[in-house]
Design a protein around this motif. Sequence first.
Motif, PDB file in Angstrom:
ATOM      1  N   ILE A 168      -5.732  -3.720  -0.009  1.00 58.59           N
ATOM      2  CA  ILE A 168      -6.530  -3.155  -1.449  1.00 58.59           C
ATOM      3  C   ILE A 168      -6.537  -3.943  -1.967  1.00 58.59           C
ATOM      4  O   ILE A 168      -5.388  -3.864  -2.793  1.00 58.59           O
ATOM      5  CB  ILE A 168      -6.410  -1.657  -0.996  1.00 58.59           C
ATOM      6  CG1 ILE A 168      -6.703  -1.187   0.708  1.00 58.59           C
ATOM      7  CG2 ILE A 168      -7.340  -1.209  -1.528  1.00 58.59           C
ATOM      8  CD1 ILE A 168      -6.698   0.384   0.817  1.00 58.59           C
ATOM      9  N   VAL A 169      -6.614  -4.445  -2.550  1.00 57.08           N
ATOM     10  CA  VAL A 169      -6.971  -5.170  -4.109  1.00 57.08           C
ATOM     11  C   VAL A 169      -8.033  -4.332  -5.468  1.00 57.08           C
ATOM     12  O   VAL A 169      -9.180  -4.019  -4.981  1.00 57.08           O
ATOM     13  CB  VAL A 169      -7.358  -6.362  -4.334  1.00 57.08           C
ATOM     14  CG1 VAL A 169      -6.077  -7.273  -3.120  1.00 57.08           C
ATOM     15  CG2 VAL A 169      -9.389  -6.936  -3.645  1.00 57.08           C
ATOM     16  N   GLU A 170      -7.877  -4.554  -6.376  1.00 52.65           N
ATOM     17  CA  GLU A 170      -8.445  -4.191  -7.135  1.00 52.65           C
ATOM     18  C   GLU A 170      -9.770  -4.765  -7.453  1.00 52.65           C
ATOM     19  O   GLU A 170      -9.307  -6.690  -7.791  1.00 52.65           O
ATOM     20  CB  GLU A 170      -7.590  -4.161  -8.274  1.00 52.65           C
ATOM     21  CG  GLU A 170      -7.901  -3.459 -10.366  1.00 52.65           C
ATOM     22  CD  GLU A 170      -7.817  -1.808  -9.911  1.00 52.65           C
ATOM     23  OE1 GLU A 170      -8.812  -1.069  -9.956  1.00 52.65           O
ATOM     24  OE2 GLU A 170      -6.779  -1.350  -9.609  1.00 52.65           O
ATOM     25  N   GLY A 171     -10.761  -4.330  -7.991  1.00 52.68           N
ATOM     26  CA  GLY A 171     -12.107  -5.320  -8.098  1.00 52.68           C
ATOM     27  C   GLY A 171     -13.128  -5.540  -7.050  1.00 52.68           C
ATOM     28  O   GLY A 171     -12.383  -5.147  -5.967  1.00 52.68           O
ATOM     29  N   THR A 172     -14.040  -6.214  -7.480  1.00 52.99           N
ATOM     30  CA  THR A 172     -15.013  -6.189  -5.901  1.00 52.99           C
ATOM     31  C   THR A 172     -14.369  -6.960  -5.187  1.00 52.99           C
ATOM     32  O   THR A 172     -15.365  -8.298  -6.750  1.00 52.99           O
ATOM     33  CB  THR A 172     -16.785  -6.125  -6.874  1.00 52.99           C
ATOM     34  OG1 THR A 172     -16.447  -4.514  -6.690  1.00 52.99           O
ATOM     35  CG2 THR A 172     -17.203  -6.150  -5.427  1.00 52.99           C
TER      36      THR A 172
END
Length: 293
Positions: A168-172
């Motif tokens: 799960i990463v920050e941002g879209t």
Amino acid sequence: MKRTLTYTIENEITVLDFLKRHGYSHSVITHLKRTPYSILGNGNWLYVNDRLMPGDTLTIHLIEEESSAKILPVPMDLDIVYEDEDILVLNKPADMPIHPSLNNYENTLANGVADYYQQKGEAYVFRCMNRLDRDTTGLTILAKHMLSAAILSQDVANRAVHRTYLAIVEGTLTGSGTIDAPIGRESNSLITRCIDYEHGERAVTHYRSLACHNDLTLVSLRLETGRTHQIRVHMKHLGYPLIGDYLYHPDMTKISRQALHSSLLEFTHPITKKAMKLSAPLPTDMQKLFPDF
């Protein structure tokens, strides 16, 4: 640990050449040479220079009578995904190192596995084939004897063990792509890594966006190489760092550890040569952030 392997010979060949062709490493062959009656041809003790003929039966007795000496057995609840005579595949939880180290003598995966086999009354040497960071969850392969370890080690070196992770990463982040950027040790640090085009080793990560939610993206990542902290460094380089990563993006507001999970392993079984495909579901702390996945 005792493992017996039986082969039917198809062509004239020396014992030594046959063993080498079947993945027996120098150290395994040396062990067999030093163990009486470990190599039998049609029931008779053979030496490695003896010749085998078509139709002969070759029997190998692998015997290991001592366990890892410096690993204290500690009872733990192990999540066993797969086990047979040759390998053990576990789903490792977060906050668990793989090996004992300074200040981590009794809380590692090795401690739990040592106890597991002690309870079975079996000698066991801890051999982990794909190490995970302390806070990375998911699948890891353990070899149960020296031959499966030798073959799997070679497969790892030849990039024949395929690993897929969920992060799960920050941002879209949308779409898919490949990150091909060399990784090296950050100056003045023994732990952290960075993109280093001058001195780093080549590192390749393939990524694919699976879902976006609340300015977060669930990403599938397939490793082509296996550098230290590869996914964590590559995703930060791309501009989408892993949440909860205390080294590279220390924002713990959504999760208390790096949101990284070894979800899928694909490899050839070292002894049976069967194609293996094993998976582990998204852990609870990551599942909470993507409840519909």
